[in-house]
Design a protein around this motif. Structure first.
Motif, PDB file in Angstrom:
ATOM      1  N   ARG B 354      46.688  62.932 -39.817  1.00  0.00           N
ATOM      2  CA  ARG B 354      47.946  62.801 -39.084  1.00  0.00           C
ATOM      3  C   ARG B 354      49.105  62.349 -39.971  1.00  0.00           C
ATOM      4  N   VAL B 355      48.803  61.966 -41.192  1.00  0.00           N
ATOM      5  CA  VAL B 355      49.892  61.598 -42.096  1.00  0.00           C
ATOM      6  C   VAL B 355      50.552  62.821 -42.731  1.00  0.00           C
ATOM      7  N   MET B 356      49.968  64.005 -42.533  1.00  0.00           N
ATOM      8  CA  MET B 356      50.549  65.193 -43.151  1.00  0.00           C
ATOM      9  C   MET B 356      51.857  65.562 -42.432  1.00  0.00           C
ATOM     10  N   ASP B 357      52.729  66.286 -43.176  1.00  0.00           N
ATOM     11  CA  ASP B 357      54.058  66.578 -42.633  1.00  0.00           C
ATOM     12  C   ASP B 357      54.067  67.614 -41.533  1.00  0.00           C
ATOM     13  N   ASN B 358      53.253  68.633 -41.688  1.00  0.00           N
ATOM     14  CA  ASN B 358      53.359  69.693 -40.695  1.00  0.00           C
ATOM     15  C   ASN B 358      51.989  70.206 -40.286  1.00  0.00           C
ATOM     16  N   TRP B 359      51.985  70.970 -39.214  1.00  0.00           N
ATOM     17  CA  TRP B 359      50.726  71.366 -38.604  1.00  0.00           C
ATOM     18  C   TRP B 359      49.856  72.193 -39.540  1.00  0.00           C
ATOM     19  N   GLY B 360      50.472  73.143 -40.228  1.00  0.00           N
ATOM     20  CA  GLY B 360      49.707  74.015 -41.106  1.00  0.00           C
ATOM     21  C   GLY B 360      48.963  73.220 -42.170  1.00  0.00           C
ATOM     22  N   GLN B 361      49.670  72.275 -42.778  1.00  0.00           N
ATOM     23  CA  GLN B 361      49.059  71.427 -43.791  1.00  0.00           C
ATOM     24  C   GLN B 361      47.928  70.597 -43.190  1.00  0.00           C
ATOM     25  N   ARG B 362      48.160  70.149 -41.967  1.00  0.00           N
ATOM     26  CA  ARG B 362      47.145  69.329 -41.290  1.00  0.00           C
ATOM     27  C   ARG B 362      45.881  70.115 -41.060  1.00  0.00           C
ATOM     28  N   MET B 363      46.065  71.315 -40.494  1.00  0.00           N
ATOM     29  CA  MET B 363      44.906  72.133 -40.164  1.00  0.00           C
ATOM     30  C   MET B 363      44.155  72.512 -41.438  1.00  0.00           C
ATOM     31  N   LEU B 364      44.912  72.843 -42.475  1.00  0.00           N
ATOM     32  CA  LEU B 364      44.277  73.227 -43.732  1.00  0.00           C
ATOM     33  C   LEU B 364      43.488  72.045 -44.306  1.00  0.00           C
ATOM     34  N   THR B 365      44.080  70.859 -44.246  1.00  0.00           N
ATOM     35  CA  THR B 365      43.380  69.686 -44.757  1.00  0.00           C
ATOM     36  C   THR B 365      42.105  69.427 -43.958  1.00  0.00           C
ATOM     37  N   MET B 366      42.189  69.570 -42.635  1.00  0.00           N
ATOM     38  CA  MET B 366      40.984  69.363 -41.825  1.00  0.00           C
ATOM     39  C   MET B 366      39.899  70.350 -42.221  1.00  0.00           C
ATOM     40  N   LEU B 408      33.386  74.965 -52.672  1.00  0.00           N
ATOM     41  CA  LEU B 408      33.649  75.299 -51.276  1.00  0.00           C
ATOM     42  C   LEU B 408      35.061  74.869 -50.853  1.00  0.00           C
ATOM     43  N   MET B 409      35.488  73.688 -51.341  1.00  0.00           N
ATOM     44  CA  MET B 409      36.846  73.229 -51.009  1.00  0.00           C
ATOM     45  C   MET B 409      37.872  74.240 -51.498  1.00  0.00           C
ATOM     46  N   THR B 410      37.642  74.767 -52.701  1.00  0.00           N
ATOM     47  CA  THR B 410      38.560  75.768 -53.239  1.00  0.00           C
ATOM     48  C   THR B 410      38.528  77.034 -52.392  1.00  0.00           C
ATOM     49  N   ILE B 411      37.300  77.445 -52.019  1.00  0.00           N
ATOM     50  CA  ILE B 411      37.182  78.673 -51.227  1.00  0.00           C
ATOM     51  C   ILE B 411      37.883  78.507 -49.875  1.00  0.00           C
ATOM     52  N   VAL B 412      37.604  77.396 -49.213  1.00  0.00           N
ATOM     53  CA  VAL B 412      38.209  77.156 -47.897  1.00  0.00           C
ATOM     54  C   VAL B 412      39.731  77.177 -48.000  1.00  0.00           C
ATOM     55  N   ALA B 413      40.246  76.499 -49.031  1.00  0.00           N
ATOM     56  CA  ALA B 413      41.696  76.450 -49.209  1.00  0.00           C
ATOM     57  C   ALA B 413      42.255  77.860 -49.422  1.00  0.00           C
TER      58      ALA B 413
END
Lengths: 72, 621
Positions: B354-366, B408-413
Motif C-alpha cells: 500500500r505504500v506504492m504510488d499507483n495501482w499498477g505498481q502495486r499489483m505488479l509488486t504483489m 521467477l521474480m524477473t519472469i513475473v515482472a
C-alpha cells in the motif's frame, strides 16, 4: 553540464530539462523547473541523485538526472 | 444536509492523517467506477449535519500522469465535491503550493490548510497566513494535523464555507498552447504556475536557499553500502516486530477451532444432523474464522510497522537505496519492503504494497511478492527433502530454489509489466525524501486497526468460499480418502498429472499447498500413511502439526521416486502461496481479474517447472 556530473555541496541553477512531456510534467510538479536554484546533496554511482531544491530533499533517478542540464 | 468535502494534497502533506481524524471509524473503502484505484469515503457529523469526506488519490499534480491524477482531476472539475480542502506543507510552502496552482484552473470552491505548522515553526519559517488569505481569496487555516487539536476549528470552517463558499481570487496565467502537450509547453505552464505561486507568496513567507546539510542519521542511511545494510536490518527488525505484535492475535485465533470443534461436533451429532453439516460447522467454519483472525492479526502487525516506518520517513530512504536494483524489474524502489516482508509472509508482503504510488505498481509488486517463498515453505522443504536426499543434496535443493526465486521474480515482472505499468507511465524515481517525523502512534494504531478489521470482514467471504470448495472435494463420509471426490478426480487425472511428474498423492499435496503451506505435511500424511482424512489434515494441521515425519518418510519413499519428490518440492514452493495471500491480494488490488490472472500464472508456472524438473531429474536420479 548534466545534473549527474555535479558534486555534493555544489550549488547551481537548473538550465534545461530534456525528455518528453510526461517527464517534464512529473519533474516540474515536484518543483524542478528551469531557472530554479538547487544544491546537490549526494551523487553516488548507480544511485539516484539527491538534490535540495525549493526547501525539499528530492531523489531523481540517474537516467532522468541525465536529461537535466544545470549551471554551477 | 449532506455535503461532500474532498481532500486534496501532495504526498507527505498529511492528507491521510486529516482524513482519518475527521472520519474516525466511519469509513468506506471501494473502487472508483471502472477503475482499480481505491476510493476512500468517510463521513462525520458536526452541528447535526452529516459531511461526507472523499480522500482524493494522486501524486504531486493534477496533470494526468496516472489514473489516480486523472480521477482526481475529473472529480474536482465536474464539481462532485461541494468544497475542496487543499493541504499544503507549511515547511515547504512554495513547492507544495503547486497543487493549489493546478487546482486554480478548476474554478471550484476551496479552503487551504497550512499543515505542518509545527515543523515550520521548528525551522523558524514564519508565514503571514492573513496576507495569504487575502491574496488567495479563500480561507487559510494554519494547522498541525498530527497533534489532534484544531479539528473543531476545521469542522466549523468547513461548515461555514459550505454555506458561503469562496473560490480562488486568481489563477496562474498560462501561456497559450499551440498544438498538443509538448515537453516545452508543459514546462512553460509549470513555470507560469510557479511564477504565480511566487507572486502569491511574496511577503507571505521567506523562501531562502540556504546551505543544506544532511543530518547525521541521513548521512549513514543514505550512504551506498552502510545505508543498504541499515535498511535491510531495519526491515528485518520491522518484520520481527510485526510477528511479535500479531502473535497474541494468531494464538487467540488458533483457540477458536480448538475450543469450538468438539462441542459443535458433539452438539450437532446429538441432534442427528447430517455428518456433512457437522463437518462444515465443526471444522470448516471455526477454521475459516481462525484463518481470518490470523490474517487480520498479521495485517494489523504489518500495517503498524509499515505505518510507523512510512511516517517517520524511513520508507522513502529505503526506496532511494534500492531503486536502481528494482528498476531493473520495472518496480519502484519502495517495493523493497513488501518483497523482503514476503520472505516472512506473503500476506504481509501483499498488504505492505500500500505504500506504492499507483495501482499498477502495486499489483505488479504483489505479483512479484508471490514468487518469494514465505517462512512456512521453509518448514516443509527441508523435511520432505531430507526424506529423499542427503543433507548436502538438500542444501543444493534449497540453493536451487533460491536461484529460481530470483529468476521467477524477473519472469513475473517481465510478463505482467507491459499491462500493469504501461510504457507511458514508466519513469525513474522522482520522489521527495521528507524530513524525519516523530511517529504519531494514535494515528498509526487507528489506521492499522481499520485495515485489519477491513481485511477480516472482507476475507471472511473469500476464505469461507474456498474452504467450502476444498471441503466439497476432500469430504469423505467414511473417513477413508478413497471415498472423497478429490481421490476420484485425482486418480482419474493421474495420467495427466504424471506428465508434470506428480502422482495423484503428490498432486493432492500440490493442491493443498495452494490452500495453506502448513497443510502440506498433514495432507501427505493422510494420503500416504492413511492416517486421518484429507479434510482433517488440511484444516487441523495448520495448528497441530503432529505428523510423524519418520513414518511419513518411510511411506513416501516407498511410492515416490526421487525425481518426483524434487518435482513436488518445486511445484509446492512456487504454487499460489496460500488462500489467505490470495484473498489479501484480491482485497488489496480490488481486482478479481488480476488476482485470478496472477494465480493462474503461478499454478501453471509451478506445474511447468515441476514438469521440467521431473523429466530432467529422471535422467540422472
Amino acid at each position: 553540464m548534466k545534473l549527474t556530473e555535479t558534486k555534493p555541496e555544489q550549488h547551481g541553477l537548473i538550465r534545461r530539462i530534456g525528455g518528453d512531456a510526461h517527464f517534464a510534467s512529473r519533474v516540474t510538479a515536484i518543483g524542478v523547473t528551469e531557472g530554479t536554484p538547487f544544491q546537490t546533496v549526494r551523487n553516488d554511482r548507480r544511485m539516484p541523485v539527491l538534490i535540495y531544491l525549493r526547501e525539499t530533499l528530492i531523489a531523481l533517478g540517474r537516467e532522468d538526472a541525465e536529461r537535466i542540464e544545470v549551471a554551477v | 444536509m449532506n455535503a461532500r468535502i474532498a481532500l486534496l494534497g501532495q504526498p507527505n502533506s498529511g492528507k491521510s492523517t486529516v482524513y482519518n481524524a475527521l472520519t474516525g471509524s466511519r469509513q468506506h473503502v471501494g473502487n472508483w467506477p471502472g477503475k482499480t484505484v481505491e476510493r476512500n469515503d468517510g463521513y462525520y457529523t458536526y452541528g447535526g449535519a452529516r459531511y461526507t469526506v472523499t480522500d482524493l488519490p494522486g501524486s504531486y499534480g493534477l496533470s494526468g500522469n496516472s489514473d489516480e491524477e486523472l480521477i482526481t482531476a475529473a472529480f474536482i472539475k465536474t464539481g462532485q465535491a461541494d468544497l475542496v480542502c487543499i493541504l499544503v506543507d507549511a515547511s515547504q510552502l512554495e513547492r507544495s503550493m503547486y497543487m493549489v496552482a493546478e487546482f486554480a484552473a478548476m474554478d471550484q470552491p476551496a479552503v487551504l490548510l497550512l499543515n505542518m505548522m509545527d515543523v515550520a515553526k521548528v525551522q523558524k519559517k514564519e508565514i503571514d497566513h492573513a496576507l495569504l488569505e487575502e491574496r488567495l481569496g479563500i480561507p487559510v487555516l494554519p494547522f498541525t494535523a498530527a497533534d489532534g487539536k484544531g479539528y473543531n476549528e476545521l469542522k466549523a470552517l468547513l461548515a461555514r464555507e459550505l454555506e458561503k463558499p469562496h473560490k480562488l481570487a486568481s489563477a496562474p496565467e498560462l501561456p497559450e498552447r499551440s498544438g498538443g502537450a509538448e515537453a516545452g509547453a508543459v514546462q512553460a505552464e509549470s513555470e507560469a504556475k510557479y511564477r504565480w505561486i511566487q507572486a502569491v507568496l511574496a511577503g507571505v513567507a521567506r523562501s531562502r536557499q540556504e546551505q543544506f546539510t544532511l543530518s547525521k542519521r541521513d548521512r549513514r542511511l543514505l550512504s551506498p553500502v552502510l545505508g543498504k545494510l541499515a535498511c535491510f536490518g531495519t526491515i528485518l527488525l520491522g518484520f520481527l516486530a510485526a510477528m511479535v505484535i500479531c502473535f497474541p492475535m494468531m494464538w487467540l485465533g488458533s483457540m477458536i477451532p480448538q475450543l469450538l470443534n468438539r462441542p459443535i461436533a458433539e452438539l450437532l451429532s446429538a441432534w442427528n444432523v447430517h455428518p456433512w453439516l457437522v463437518s462444515i460447522f465443526s471444522i470448516i467454519l471455526p477454521n475459516t474464522l481462525y484463518f481470518c483472525v490470523a490474517m487480520a492479526g498479521f495485517v494489523f502487525g504489518v500495517n503498524l510497522v509499515f505505518g510507523y516506518l512510512e511516517e517517520i520517513g524511513f520508507l522513502a530512504r529505503a526506496a532511494y537505496q534500492f531503486d536502481s536494483l528494482l528498476s531493473g524489474l520495472g518496480l519502484q524502489g519502495k517495493a523493497i519492503c513488501p518483497i523482503l516482508m514476503g520472505f516472512g509472509c506473503t500476506i504481509g508482503g501483499a498488504c505492505g504494497t500500500r505504500v506504492m504510488d499507483n495501482w499498477g505498481q502495486r499489483m505488479l509488486t504483489m505479483a512479484v511478492v508471490w514468487a518469494v517463498p514465505c517462512a512456512s515453505i521453509w518448514t516443509i522443504i527441508p523435511v520432505i527433502s531430507s526424506m529423499f536426499f542427503t543433507p548436502w543434496q538438500t542444501m543444493l535443493v534449497i540453493l536451487g530454489i533460491l536461484l529460481y526465486v530470483a529468476l521467477l521474480m524477473t519472469i513475473v515482472a517481465r510478463v505482467f509489466r507491459r499491462a500493469l505499468v504501461p510504457e507511458r507511465s514508466r519513469s525513474g524515481m522522482i520522489m521527495e525524501l521528507p524530513p524525519y517525523h516523530k511517529p504519531h502512534w494514535r494515528h498509526i494504531l487507528k489506521e492499522a486497526f481499520f485495515k485489519a478489521w477491513d481485511i477480516f470482514k472482507r476475507a471472511l467471504r473469500t476464505v469461507t468460499l474456498i474452504s467450502l470448495l476444498f471441503w466439497a472435494f476432500s469430504y469423505s463420509g467414511s473417513g477413508n480418502v478413497a471415498d472423497s471426490l478429490l481421490y476420484k478426480v485425482g486418480t482419474a487425472i493421474e495420467p495427466v498429472t504424471r506428465v508434470f511428474g506428480l502422482g495423484w498423492r503428490t498432486f493432492m499435496g500440490f493442491l493443498s499447498s495452494a490452500f495453506a503451506k502448513e497443510a502440506v505435511l498433514g495432507v501427505l500424511n493422510a494420503v500416504f500413511v492413511g492416517e486421518g482424512t484429507v479434510l482433517d489434515a488440511t484444516f487441523r494441521s495448520v495448528f497441530n502439526a503432529a505428523t510423524d515425519n519418520a513414518v511419513l518418510g518411510q511411506a513416501m519413499t516407498g511410492v515416490v521416486s526421487k525425481a518426483e519428490a524434487l518435482a513436488f518440492l518445486c511445484a509446492c514452493t512456487f504454487n499460489i502461496p496460500c488462500v489467505m495471500a490470495l484473498s489479501t491480494t484480491y482485497r488489496e488490488s480490488h481486482s478479481l481479474k488480476w488476482t485470478v490472472r496472477v494465480a493462474a500464472f503461478y499454478v501453471c508456472g509451478a506445474l511447468a517447472l515441476s514438469c521440467v524438473v521431473y523429466h530432467i531429474a529422471a535422467l540422472f536420479l
